[in-house]
Scaffold this active site. Structure first.
Site, mmCIF file in Angstrom:
data_model
loop_
_atom_site.group_PDB
_atom_site.id
_atom_site.type_symbol
_atom_site.label_atom_id
_atom_site.label_comp_id
_atom_site.label_asym_id
_atom_site.label_seq_id
_atom_site.Cartn_x
_atom_site.Cartn_y
_atom_site.Cartn_z
ATOM 1 N N GLY A 78 2.836 1.969 10.716
ATOM 2 C CA GLY A 78 3.915 3.057 10.704
ATOM 3 C C GLY A 78 4.710 3.214 11.835
ATOM 4 O O GLY A 78 5.271 4.175 12.122
ATOM 5 N N ASN A 83 0.955 -1.162 0.066
ATOM 6 C CA ASN A 83 0.165 -0.076 0.025
ATOM 7 C C ASN A 83 0.736 1.310 0.068
ATOM 8 O O ASN A 83 1.454 1.478 0.950
ATOM 9 C CB ASN A 83 -0.930 0.048 1.048
ATOM 10 C CG ASN A 83 -1.741 1.090 1.409
ATOM 11 O OD1 ASN A 83 -1.765 1.907 0.517
ATOM 12 N ND2 ASN A 83 -2.347 1.398 2.314
ATOM 13 N N GLU A 128 -5.228 -5.081 10.720
ATOM 14 C CA GLU A 128 -4.180 -4.163 11.102
ATOM 15 C C GLU A 128 -4.457 -3.383 12.233
ATOM 16 O O GLU A 128 -5.196 -2.336 12.354
ATOM 17 C CB GLU A 128 -4.166 -3.208 9.726
ATOM 18 C CG GLU A 128 -4.014 -3.726 8.494
ATOM 19 C CD GLU A 128 -3.396 -2.729 7.333
ATOM 20 O OE1 GLU A 128 -2.170 -2.836 7.102
ATOM 21 O OE2 GLU A 128 -3.929 -1.651 7.268
ATOM 22 N N HIS A 177 -9.117 1.136 5.343
ATOM 23 C CA HIS A 177 -7.995 1.431 5.847
ATOM 24 C C HIS A 177 -8.323 2.280 7.113
ATOM 25 O O HIS A 177 -9.076 3.241 7.000
ATOM 26 C CB HIS A 177 -6.927 1.885 4.828
ATOM 27 C CG HIS A 177 -5.557 1.822 5.496
ATOM 28 N ND1 HIS A 177 -5.043 2.815 6.176
ATOM 29 C CD2 HIS A 177 -4.483 1.004 5.214
ATOM 30 C CE1 HIS A 177 -3.967 2.359 6.722
ATOM 31 N NE2 HIS A 177 -3.454 1.376 6.135
#
Ligand code: PEP
Length: 256
Positions: A172, A9, A166, A96
């Site tokens: 991140g 992604n 996720e 997301h």
């Protein structure tokens, strides 16, 4: 029986020059293929048409990020699933956590976007995952259950849907859950999928990705957890060498 998938992604990253990374990935895979797993790259919509051209003759699948639920109309700045299919995408990431938080997307909207992907003949990669606070509160499974129930269209099947778990706090951040934590949530999701799809076999057939700070260094630890069928990769997908290293964790091995 579930073929592993490693999907990259790119988020809001990538100019024309970034296609050099895609070329490098294509060349690397041509030299040293990883037939045990599918590799997918989801660049920004602006690069899809060029990426499709660049990837011709490659095994890399092209995906997109987000879509409007409707096929066309007066929605300035939005892009429909049909447009993404037309530009060369085979899949769309929906739900997301960055869409859920930056744009207030609800499970109902994510569900409509996944249905839009199906309408356009594309695979929906539906993301779910708990926040740091929810993990601390012990409500991870309840949050994931609710997101799945709300976001998964009734027509969802292994042929048109991939789920990505996720944890928001792992995205991140360089942090990852332990393999045991991943196994617990993936096992839970597997059971819920069977229940939601009305058949344990339907849930068992669907691919279930882990996402959140997957890197070459932790790929083997995370990808071979039971019920993990691959990864959704953000930052590490921007560099061909890192993405290839993650994908090649499958080289010579089967599904987890
Ligand atoms: C993501 O955004 O889907 C993701 C998993 O990002 P990262 O790999 O950078 O944590």
């Amino acid at each position: 029986m579930r073929r592993p998938l490693v999907a990259g992604n790119w988020k809001m990253n990538g100019l024309g020059a970034s296609l050099a990374e895609l070329r490098a990935l294509k060349d690397r895979l041509a030299q040293s293929p990883v037939p045990e797993a599918d590799g997918m790259v989801c660049p920004p919509a602006t690069l899809l048409a060029q990426a499709r051209y660049m990837l011709s003759g490659s095994t890399i699948i092209l995906g997109a990020q987000d879509c409007h639920p409707l096929p066309s109309g007066a929605h300035t700045g939005d892009i429909s699933a049909e447009m993404l299919a037309d530009a060369g995408a085979a899949a769309i990431i929906v739900g997301h956590s960055e869409r859920r938080s930056d744009h207030g997307e609800t499970d109902a909207l994510v569900n409509a976007k996944a249905s839009a992907a199906y309408r356009a003949g594309l695979t929906a990669i539906i993301c779910v995952g708990e926040s740091e606070q929810q993990r601390r509160d012990g409500s991870t499974l309840e949050i994931v259950r609710r997101q799945l129930q709300g976001s998964l269209p009734q027509e969802a099947r292994a042929a048109n849907t991939v789920i990505a778990y996720e944890p928001v706090w792992a995205i991140g951040s360089g942090l990852t859950p332990t393999p045991a934590d991943v196994a617990e949530v993936h096992g839970f999701i597997r059971g819920e999928l069977g229940r939601l799809l009305g058949q344990a076999e339907a849930g068992a057939a669907l691919r279930l990705l882990y996402g959140g700070s997957v890197k070459p260094a932790n790929a083997s630890e995370l990808l071979f957890v039971p019920d993990v069928d691959g990864a959704l990769v953000g930052g590490a997908s921007l560099k061909a060498s890192d993405f290839y290293a993650i994908l090649s964790a499958y080289a010579g091995r089967g599904a987890g």
